[in-house]
Design a protein around this motif. Sequence first.
Motif, PDB file in Angstrom:
ATOM      1  N   THR A   1      -7.649   1.737  24.737  1.00 18.77           N
ATOM      2  CA  THR A   1      -8.447   2.288  23.612  1.00 18.77           C
ATOM      3  C   THR A   1      -7.737   2.168  22.262  1.00 18.77           C
ATOM      4  OG1 THR A   1      -9.203   4.274  25.186  1.00 18.77           O
ATOM      5  CG2 THR A   1      -9.327   4.888  22.827  1.00 18.77           C
ATOM      6  N   PRO A   2      -8.374   1.835  21.141  1.00 16.54           N
ATOM      7  CA  PRO A   2      -7.855   1.557  20.052  1.00 16.54           C
ATOM      8  C   PRO A   2      -7.214   2.953  19.564  1.00 16.54           C
ATOM      9  CG  PRO A   2     -10.125   1.632  19.849  1.00 16.54           C
ATOM     10  CD  PRO A   2      -9.932   1.650  21.251  1.00 16.54           C
ATOM     11  N   VAL A   3      -5.973   2.757  18.734  1.00 15.32           N
ATOM     12  CA  VAL A   3      -5.506   4.046  18.177  1.00 15.32           C
ATOM     13  C   VAL A   3      -6.138   4.270  16.796  1.00 15.32           C
ATOM     14  CG1 VAL A   3      -3.077   4.760  17.244  1.00 15.32           C
ATOM     15  CG2 VAL A   3      -3.087   3.276  18.954  1.00 15.32           C
ATOM     16  N   PRO A   4      -6.460   5.607  16.705  1.00 19.66           N
ATOM     17  CA  PRO A   4      -7.095   6.052  15.646  1.00 19.66           C
ATOM     18  C   PRO A   4      -6.526   6.004  14.017  1.00 19.66           C
ATOM     19  CG  PRO A   4      -6.886   7.933  16.976  1.00 19.66           C
ATOM     20  CD  PRO A   4      -6.401   6.627  17.723  1.00 19.66           C
ATOM     21  N   TYR A   5      -7.116   5.824  13.070  1.00 20.34           N
ATOM     22  CA  TYR A   5      -6.461   5.934  11.765  1.00 20.34           C
ATOM     23  C   TYR A   5      -6.484   7.314  11.307  1.00 20.34           C
ATOM     24  CZ  TYR A   5      -5.596   0.856  11.487  1.00 20.34           C
ATOM     25  OH  TYR A   5      -5.212  -0.419  11.485  1.00 20.34           O
TER      26      TYR A   5
ATOM     27  N   GLU B   1       5.788  12.574  15.953  1.00 21.40           N
ATOM     28  CA  GLU B   1       4.704  11.425  16.242  1.00 21.40           C
ATOM     29  C   GLU B   1       5.533  10.014  15.809  1.00 21.40           C
ATOM     30  OE1 GLU B   1       0.642  13.879  15.428  1.00 21.40           O
ATOM     31  OE2 GLU B   1       1.662  12.861  13.722  1.00 21.40           O
ATOM     32  N   GLN B   2       4.928   9.039  16.632  1.00 18.16           N
ATOM     33  CA  GLN B   2       5.606   7.732  16.293  1.00 18.16           C
ATOM     34  C   GLN B   2       4.238   6.782  15.663  1.00 18.16           C
ATOM     35  OE1 GLN B   2       7.095   5.550  19.613  1.00 18.16           O
ATOM     36  NE2 GLN B   2       7.055   3.741  18.716  1.00 18.16           N
ATOM     37  N   ASN B   3       4.296   6.386  14.555  1.00 17.54           N
ATOM     38  CA  ASN B   3       3.343   5.708  13.704  1.00 17.54           C
ATOM     39  C   ASN B   3       2.784   4.237  14.869  1.00 17.54           C
ATOM     40  OD1 ASN B   3       1.412   4.701  12.147  1.00 17.54           O
ATOM     41  ND2 ASN B   3       2.957   3.527  10.667  1.00 17.54           N
TER      42      ASN B   3
ATOM     43  N   LYS C   1       1.164   4.759  17.580  1.00 11.88           N
ATOM     44  CA  LYS C   1       0.868   5.291  18.862  1.00 11.88           C
ATOM     45  C   LYS C   1      -0.039   6.482  18.950  1.00 11.88           C
ATOM     46  CE  LYS C   1       3.672   6.974  22.776  1.00 11.88           C
ATOM     47  NZ  LYS C   1       4.879   7.636  23.421  1.00 11.88           N
ATOM     48  N   GLU C   2       0.163   7.721  18.378  1.00  9.59           N
ATOM     49  CA  GLU C   2      -0.830   8.724  18.428  1.00  9.59           C
ATOM     50  C   GLU C   2      -1.898   8.020  17.200  1.00  9.59           C
ATOM     51  OE1 GLU C   2       2.890  10.483  19.999  1.00  9.59           O
ATOM     52  OE2 GLU C   2       2.334   9.413  18.112  1.00  9.59           O
ATOM     53  N   TYR C   3      -1.412   7.910  16.297  1.00 14.74           N
ATOM     54  CA  TYR C   3      -2.245   7.754  15.186  1.00 14.74           C
ATOM     55  C   TYR C   3      -1.484   6.379  14.299  1.00 14.74           C
ATOM     56  CZ  TYR C   3      -4.791  11.932  15.714  1.00 14.74           C
ATOM     57  OH  TYR C   3      -5.587  13.011  16.394  1.00 14.74           O
ATOM     58  N   VAL C   4      -2.428   5.704  13.577  1.00 14.05           N
ATOM     59  CA  VAL C   4      -2.080   5.008  12.589  1.00 14.05           C
ATOM     60  C   VAL C   4      -2.185   5.645  11.173  1.00 14.05           C
ATOM     61  CG1 VAL C   4      -2.310   2.652  11.337  1.00 14.05           C
ATOM     62  CG2 VAL C   4      -2.751   2.697  13.803  1.00 14.05           C
ATOM     63  N   PHE C   5      -0.912   6.140  10.415  1.00 12.05           N
ATOM     64  CA  PHE C   5      -1.071   6.685   9.209  1.00 12.05           C
ATOM     65  C   PHE C   5      -0.915   5.830   8.244  1.00 12.05           C
ATOM     66  CE2 PHE C   5       1.338   9.130  12.703  1.00 12.05           C
ATOM     67  CZ  PHE C   5       0.705  10.248  12.679  1.00 12.05           C
ATOM     68  N   VAL C   6      -1.874   6.201   7.430  1.00 12.04           N
ATOM     69  CA  VAL C   6      -2.165   5.381   5.954  1.00 12.04           C
ATOM     70  C   VAL C   6      -2.387   6.315   4.742  1.00 12.04           C
ATOM     71  CG1 VAL C   6      -2.951   3.146   7.113  1.00 12.04           C
ATOM     72  CG2 VAL C   6      -4.785   5.068   6.506  1.00 12.04           C
ATOM     73  N   THR C   7      -2.393   6.038   3.635  1.00  7.08           N
ATOM     74  CA  THR C   7      -2.703   6.871   2.596  1.00  7.08           C
ATOM     75  C   THR C   7      -4.209   7.208   2.603  1.00  7.08           C
ATOM     76  OG1 THR C   7      -2.999   4.979   1.083  1.00  7.08           O
ATOM     77  CG2 THR C   7      -0.572   5.920   1.213  1.00  7.08           C
ATOM     78  N   ARG C   8      -4.640   8.150   1.780  1.00 10.74           N
ATOM     79  CA  ARG C   8      -6.009   8.577   1.818  1.00 10.74           C
ATOM     80  C   ARG C   8      -6.837   7.474   0.894  1.00 10.74           C
ATOM     81  NH1 ARG C   8      -9.080  13.262   2.702  1.00 10.74           N
ATOM     82  NH2 ARG C   8     -10.968  13.078   1.483  1.00 10.74           N
ATOM     83  N   GLU C   9      -6.061   7.135  -0.198  1.00 12.22           N
ATOM     84  CA  GLU C   9      -6.773   5.864  -1.082  1.00 12.22           C
ATOM     85  C   GLU C   9      -6.891   4.629  -0.157  1.00 12.22           C
ATOM     86  OE1 GLU C   9      -4.715   9.217  -3.178  1.00 12.22           O
ATOM     87  OE2 GLU C   9      -3.857   7.668  -1.544  1.00 12.22           O
TER      88      GLU C   9
END
Length: 595
Positions: free
Chosen positions: A419-423, A432-434, A436-444
């Motif tokens: 299953t793809p990791v959500p952003y 959390e590990q970037n 793994k649970e999520y891909v963390f990005v800026t709102r912009e």
Amino acid sequence: MDNSTDNWDPALTRLLSSLKEVQSDGEDVAFLSELLQSKQLHALVQVHNKIVAAQCKDDKFYPLLSNAMQVTLEVLEMFGEVVISSNEYKELLKLLQKPHFQAILCTHDAVAQKDYYPHLPDIPADADDEEETVKIVQLVKSDEPLGGAQSAEPIVGATIKTDEETGKIVIARVMHGGAADRSGLIHAGDEVIEVNGISVENKSPADVLSILQSSEGTITFKLVPSFGKGGSRESKVRVRALFHYNSAEDPYIPCKEAGLNFKKGDILHIVSQDDAYWWQARREGDRVMRAGLIPSRALQEGRIIHERQIDPQTLDGKAALCSPSAANSDCGPKTPCSPTPNATALLPCKSTPKVKKIIYDIKENDDFDREMIPTYEEVARLYPRPGLIRPIVLVGAPGVGRNELRRRLVATDPEKYVTPVPYTSRAQKTSEQNGKEYVFVTREKMEQDISEGKFIEHGEYKGNLYGTSAESVETIVNSGRVCVLSPHWQALKMLRTPRLRPYIIFIKPPSLKTLSETRTAANARSTFDKESSRAFTEEEFADIIRSSNRINFLYGYMFDEEIVNEDLATALTQLLKMAWRVQSEPLWVPAAWVQ
């Protein structure tokens, strides 16, 4: 005679007994006696008897497909994309490329498609205008339809009608694969003069049918040919039916006995589209080669539009069996349209509680989706091959269990199903590990990617953006693993593309009573409330049913399969079988996906 000849053919036994009664010691009699007792002759007689018995049976051989050459070309194309060094591969490749072998396949297809119509010679240009060319055609009466707009009877595989301008009886259509079609001598537009020596002048189609019904054996037609309207080549178009059709319930079909019934999801071979309102088709794989009548795309679209004008919230899109666009066809009397009595109204979905576990909140566009008029979708077979991995998409109403099925499918083989990791734009927690649970990005950054169409779905929850990127799906597919998704149903419009070629499975709830009983017995926790763990309410169960019906109505034409999630273990077993089949069997997909 010894015991070894006890099971001989009775005719040979009688002949040998008669020969022994002949009081003669001549060489000819001795030779014949020896021949009749030989095992070789006995074996030949057995072969002969079996051939005769097979020819006397009613069962006939039918071609399994009419596009063998096309399939061969597809196989050659597949071979061109892989490198195999085995001798068997080289031998097969060489065989498929031989001109003689391909010529045999082309001949097979021509025979299967009835592409060998004889044609009457054209009338000479200097022919006397007062002379009328006629043709005499004899057909053997069989269990095939010949009928008119008001009545029909199984006769010879054609329909008749009264010409509105001349008042004469003419052939309305010839059913592909029927007796009339196989003769190659009867064509649409031919004028019927006599049937079995009886003139049909001033007679109605019903009168002609009475003559045919009382006829036995051979039927003789005297026809005035319709020049320039010879037999048409059989089309190779295949479509998936996106609605149910029962000709017995259609009062406007020209001949009910000639109708072809089908269910939503059936694959139909459209053999003729000559008539604007009534196509001729066969169900793919049927041994019966005679085609049947089905409503054309234009006619069915007109019916659905008419139904929606009467009741814009029709649940299942079942249309009234007439439309203004069909008024000028030969489909029956011109009577006012009326809505189907058992059409069901779509009830508006009640709003779910404000606090939801569903993080995706895509802006819905029901007005656009409701404009979709599903009738037929042109399809072709997609053959599995190395490197072709189709994503599995589970779609269904919130609370129906599609996310749980996705988790259980992935758990069966985490190396295969991914299953793809959500952003998300929310802040990363220390635990959390970037990636793994999520891909963390800026709102912009996420807003920019959303505006550029890089997310197949996205939404906002408690001030933070969440979504699934198209690139993450493609990365999984390109890695040779199976991408498993359970998106919001509106994401289907972005997922169902020739590039991804997803296999879409609709997770459907059981009846309201069963849904309530099974979830209560399993102590299922509500998915509508993220703040607390509690059981589903009866209102939430009703919401699941209503939402599921609405999704099926708007997007059902996109579904490849459906699973009724009454029991999770049973539903998972069905899902595993479907997941295996989609990667290992040739399946029907939109035709644009294989071009």
